[in-house]
Write an enzyme that holds these catalytic residues in place. Structure first.
Site, PDB file in Angstrom:
ATOM      1  CG  ASP A  70       3.624  12.353   6.045  1.00  0.00           C
ATOM      2  OD1 ASP A  70       3.556  11.836   7.179  1.00  0.00           O
ATOM      3  OD2 ASP A  70       4.404  13.277   5.754  1.00  0.00           O
ATOM      4  CD  GLU A  83      -2.524  -1.224   2.703  1.00  0.00           C
ATOM      5  OE1 GLU A  83      -2.246  -0.381   3.577  1.00  0.00           O
ATOM      6  OE2 GLU A  83      -3.339  -2.139   2.866  1.00  0.00           O
ATOM      7  CE1 TYR A 120      -3.905   2.157   8.880  1.00  0.00           C
ATOM      8  CE2 TYR A 120      -3.565   4.039   7.430  1.00  0.00           C
ATOM      9  CZ  TYR A 120      -3.510   3.467   8.692  1.00  0.00           C
ATOM     10  OH  TYR A 120      -3.067   4.212   9.746  1.00  0.00           O
ATOM     11  CB  CYS A 172       4.905  49.903   1.863  1.00  0.00           C
ATOM     12  SG  CYS A 172       4.504  51.406   0.970  1.00  0.00           S
ATOM     13  CB  CYS A 186       8.090  51.138  -0.487  1.00  0.00           C
ATOM     14  SG  CYS A 186       7.082  50.135  -1.591  1.00  0.00           S
ATOM     15  CE  LYS A 202       4.963   4.808   7.275  1.00  0.00           C
ATOM     16  NZ  LYS A 202       4.630   6.128   7.761  1.00  0.00           N
ATOM     17  CB  CYS A 224       2.138  51.568  -2.060  1.00  0.00           C
ATOM     18  SG  CYS A 224       3.364  50.504  -2.820  1.00  0.00           S
ATOM     19  CB  CYS A 243       5.518  53.837  -3.692  1.00  0.00           C
ATOM     20  SG  CYS A 243       5.445  53.527  -1.924  1.00  0.00           S
ATOM     21  CE  LYS A 278       8.664   6.592   7.778  1.00  0.00           C
ATOM     22  NZ  LYS A 278       9.039   7.517   8.745  1.00  0.00           N
TER      23      LYS A 278
HETATM   24  S1  IVH Z   1      -0.935  -0.007   8.810  1.00  0.00           S
HETATM   25  C1  IVH Z   1       0.177  -2.249  12.451  1.00  0.00           C
HETATM   26  N1  IVH Z   1      -1.025   1.130   6.450  1.00  0.00           N
HETATM   27  O1  IVH Z   1       2.022   4.738   9.364  1.00  0.00           O
HETATM   28  C2  IVH Z   1      -0.029  -1.505  11.213  1.00  0.00           C
HETATM   29  N2  IVH Z   1      -0.258   2.408   8.291  1.00  0.00           N
HETATM   30  O2  IVH Z   1       4.142   3.793  11.623  1.00  0.00           O
HETATM   31  C3  IVH Z   1      -0.478  -0.153  11.476  1.00  0.00           C
HETATM   32  N3  IVH Z   1       0.326   4.699   7.737  1.00  0.00           N
HETATM   33  O3  IVH Z   1       0.485   4.910  12.489  1.00  0.00           O
HETATM   34  C4  IVH Z   1      -0.640   0.725  10.391  1.00  0.00           C
HETATM   35  N4  IVH Z   1      -0.148   4.583   5.601  1.00  0.00           N
HETATM   36  O4  IVH Z   1      -0.359   6.381  10.647  1.00  0.00           O
HETATM   37  C5  IVH Z   1      -0.722   1.275   7.751  1.00  0.00           C
HETATM   38  N5  IVH Z   1      -1.157   2.008   4.305  1.00  0.00           N
HETATM   39  C6  IVH Z   1      -0.872   2.165   5.606  1.00  0.00           C
HETATM   40  C7  IVH Z   1      -0.387   3.377   6.134  1.00  0.00           C
HETATM   41  C8  IVH Z   1      -0.088   3.464   7.488  1.00  0.00           C
HETATM   42  C9  IVH Z   1       0.286   5.360   6.574  1.00  0.00           C
HETATM   43  C10 IVH Z   1       0.819   5.279   9.010  1.00  0.00           C
HETATM   44  C11 IVH Z   1      -0.085   5.096  10.173  1.00  0.00           C
HETATM   45  C12 IVH Z   1       0.696   4.413  11.211  1.00  0.00           C
HETATM   46  C13 IVH Z   1       2.089   4.640  10.769  1.00  0.00           C
HETATM   47  C14 IVH Z   1       2.939   3.449  11.140  1.00  0.00           C
END
Ligand code: IVH
Length: 673
Positions: free
Chosen positions: A118, A114, A226, A426, A408, A116, A431, A411, A314
């Protein structure tokens, strides 16, 4: 309506609205017009008001309770919300794969990969299929109860779609703020002199922790689901089944999830997203690998902090090195000087970057950024270029520290730095740079929303002295517009129409458009709601202003000093003269629409309303203003010195009403023959 009919209709409406919310917010594929949708909501609000016994917390009308809460309660998660162990390179990933296979005695493994996201991890609990609780992850064991704020996210279903939902199910996902929303939010905060959010994650977290769910709603948050935490009454064999179930229940599940059998395929996928991720409208900072089979997950188990069946890969944060070629200064509409670094173009996070905002003098000094310096840049939220640091060790020769100008750049007026502020201003209200920005702000989407007035047109209007303040826009003639470069008769007509239409904008938009320092969209709305008219706001004293929730001394000060200025009062008077709406409408959904479906023709001069104001009122109450009188016309509103429309109305036998009756109509009192 009989109570049982009302009950039935309410349920029907709720189902319909849920269906359309899902089409719109989850599938991004609406099947009805906004107006039709609004009609459904309005009908539901009316029924729930007339039959309070039918109100329910999971009604779509309850998405924003509107109540400001005292603080957040804490909740204990039934199943701890673990975090993920990180992998930063191919070797880490190979280790993870080896451990998984060893733990499963060499069985075949399928990895679900999946994105990740943010953002902020949240949990949503449904009992009997209804959303009863939403919480943040917190420390994993206990989180904060933020149900009201999560309800404000429209893609979160308040009821599951399953006809026989599980007794209890707790689902999990990530709340995030889209990149665009983040950039716009920060723009507005900068304009209002408020601290900026460092990235969309912080912005999302800050928005979820607002005590007023109304703010959460305005922040345009969204969610990807998720996983499932606790479930009673439904069993799954695979993670992919969980995702399919979530989709079927109406949740938003990310479409970029893939399943792979080998580490090689996973790695290829990782490479694919390394660059592609910047094209997404939201920030991801990596990918998540999860073992698909839940029986295998169970056997692999978890450490105290994280499961052994999952790993977060990451991506390293994107940074680039470049040089500062120049530092230029722009004068904003409030007169504030904003320095911008002109950079040697450098590829970064999917685009070529050649500018970075420097915000203010203090920041430049703190980071000691000088013209000619080699600097390290990144993008906040993968979208806004920023200088992280300069590399003084790479300086050659002597380069003086950067100093802001004393006058400025537009002007030549003297500049001031108010005590306790980071900005330099200013002082010249006239202006030219300020005027242009002021105008751009006045016509912008969130303010008076006049399309067709871009920077090039505005510049010509100010240079030719056709416009000296925002109110002058309403006096522009067709001939003046056609005289501008690249302005044909058709665009001139469209522009004139847009300017005319803007007269009917809400009071909140007008207040925002005035460009009072620290008064952004929300403050403008609060002030409009509280004072009801522009004159009411202008008459308000400090105490009254500060008595408005969320309005503090800073905003109050700014409002007072804005209206204390003669030049500003003159502009306001001109706006009123031009017929711009200066009164507040009642909240659309709540107030009755006594004129719904009725058509009106206005003739002659009214005493209390300009033509535009009368038209605004009619539309606000559901009616329509038409130009010519016909047998279909419901009312002709008669003012002083009426035109031929009056004669025609008499001839056709259309109901003619005078100003007093018109006002009665607005209050729901029908005129008598
Ligand atoms: S699964 C035990 N799936 O990443 C599994 N987490 O450090 C728990 N996160 O706290 C999370 N995308 O905030 C999962 N596709 C994804 C995610 C995801 C982002 C975040 C989530 C979690 C942190 C894990």
């Amino acid at each position: 309506m009989k109570p049982e009919d009302a009950r039935e209709r309410v349920e029907e409406l709720r189902r319909a609205i849920e269906f359309h919310d899902h089409r719109y917010y989850v599938l991004d594929d609406p099947v009805i017009e906004d107006a039709e949708y609004d009609r459904l909501v309005r009908e539901l609000v009316e029924l729930e008001t007339a039959h309070p016994e039918l109100a329910a917390p999971d009604s779509p009308t309850q998405r924003v309770g509107g109540r400001v809460r005292e603080g957040f309660a804490t909740v204990r998660h039934r199943v701890p919300m673990l975090s993920l162990a990180n992998a930063f390179d191919a070797a880490d990933l190979a280790d993870f794969d080896r451990r998984v296979r060893a733990g499963l005695a060499g069985e075949d493994v399928e990895y679900v990969v999946e994105l990740k996201f943010d953002g902020v991890a949240v949990s949503l609990t449904y009992e009997g299929g209804r959303l009863v609780r939403g919480a943040t992850r917190g420390d994993g064991v206990t989180g904060e109860e933020i149900t009201a704020n999560l309800r404000a996210i429209r893609s979160i279903p308040l009821r599951l779609r399953h006809p026989e939902p599980p007794d209890v199910i707790e689902v999990r996902g990530e709340v995030y703020m889209p990149k665009e929303a983040f950039a716009r939010l920060n723009e507005r905060r900068e304009e209002a002199g408020r601290p900026l959010f460092a990235n969309p994650r912080n912005a999302a977290a800050g928005s979820l922790r607002q005590l007023d769910p109304g703010i959460t709603r305005e922040r345009k948050l969204d969610i990807w689901l998720y996983g499932v935490g606790y479930a009673d009454g439904v069993a799954f064999a695979r993670h992919t089944e969980v995702l399919a179930w979530l989709t079927a229940q109406g949740f938003r599940v990310n479409p970029h999830t893939r399943t792979f059998r080998t580490l090689k395929d996973v790695e290829r996928h990782l490479v694919h997203w390394r660059e592609t991720r910047f094209e997404l409208p939201y920030v991801i900072d990596g990918l998540v690998l999860k073992v698909d089979r839940l029986d295998q997950q169970k056997r692999l188990g978890a450490t105290l902090k994280s499961p052994r069946w999952a790993s977060a890969f990451k991506y390293p944060p994107e940074q680039a090195q470049t040089t500062v070629e120049d530092i230029i200064i722009r004068v904003g509409r409030t007169g504030v000087l904003t320095p911008t670094a002109v950079l040697a173009p450098v590829p970064l996070a999917g685009t070529t970057v050649s500018r970075a905002a420097l915000h203010n003098e203090d920041l430049i000094r703190e980071k000691d950024i000088r013209i000619g310096d080699v600097v390290l840049v990144h993008k906040a939220g993968d979208i806004i270029p920023e200088i992280l640091s300069s590399k003084p060790e790479k300086r050659t020769g002597s380069r003086p520290p950067f100093a802001m100008p004393r006058r400025c750049p537009e002007c030549d007026s003297l500049l001031v730095r108010p005590e306790g502020e980071v900005g330099i201003y200013c002082t010249n209200v006239a202006c030219p740079a300020r005027l242009e920005r002021n105008l751009l702000h006045f016509v912008s989407r969130n303010a008076m929303d006049i399309s067709g007035l871009g920077p090039a047109v505005i510049q010509q209007l100010t240079e030719r002295r056709l416009v000296g303040d925002p109110a002058d826009l309403y006096a522009l003639s067709r001939a003046e517009l056609i005289g501008l470069e690249r302005m044909g008769p058709k665009s001139a007509d469209n522009l004139l129409k847009a300017i005319q239409n803007s007269k009917r904008n809400s009071l909140a938009r007008l207040i925002q458009a005035l460009g009072i320092r620290h008064v952004g969209e929300r403050a403008a709305r609060l002030l409009a709601e509280r004072f009801g008219s522009l004159s009411g706001l202008m008459a308000a004293g400090r105490e009254e202003l500060e008595a408005v929730p969320e309005i503090g001394p800073k905003i109050a000060d700014s409002v007072l000093s804005f209206f204390a200025r003669d030049s500003n009062r003159r502009v306001v008077a001109k706006l009123v003269q031009a017929g711009v709406n200066t009164v507040a409408a009642h909240p659309a959904a709540a107030h009755p629409r006594p004129l719904a479906g009725k058509s009106f023709v206005l003739t002659g001069t009214l005493e209390e309303f300009s033509r535009a104001q009368a038209a605004a009122r009619i539309e606000e109450f559901g009616g329509r203003v038409v130009e010519g009188v016909s047998r279909q016309t419901d009312y002709v509103v008669l003012g002083k010195n009426p035109g031929r429309k009056y004669d025609k109305a008499v001839k056709l036998g259309v109901m003619i009403i005078e100003e007093k009756e018109f006002k009665n109509l607005l209050s729901g009192i029908q005129p008598r023959y």
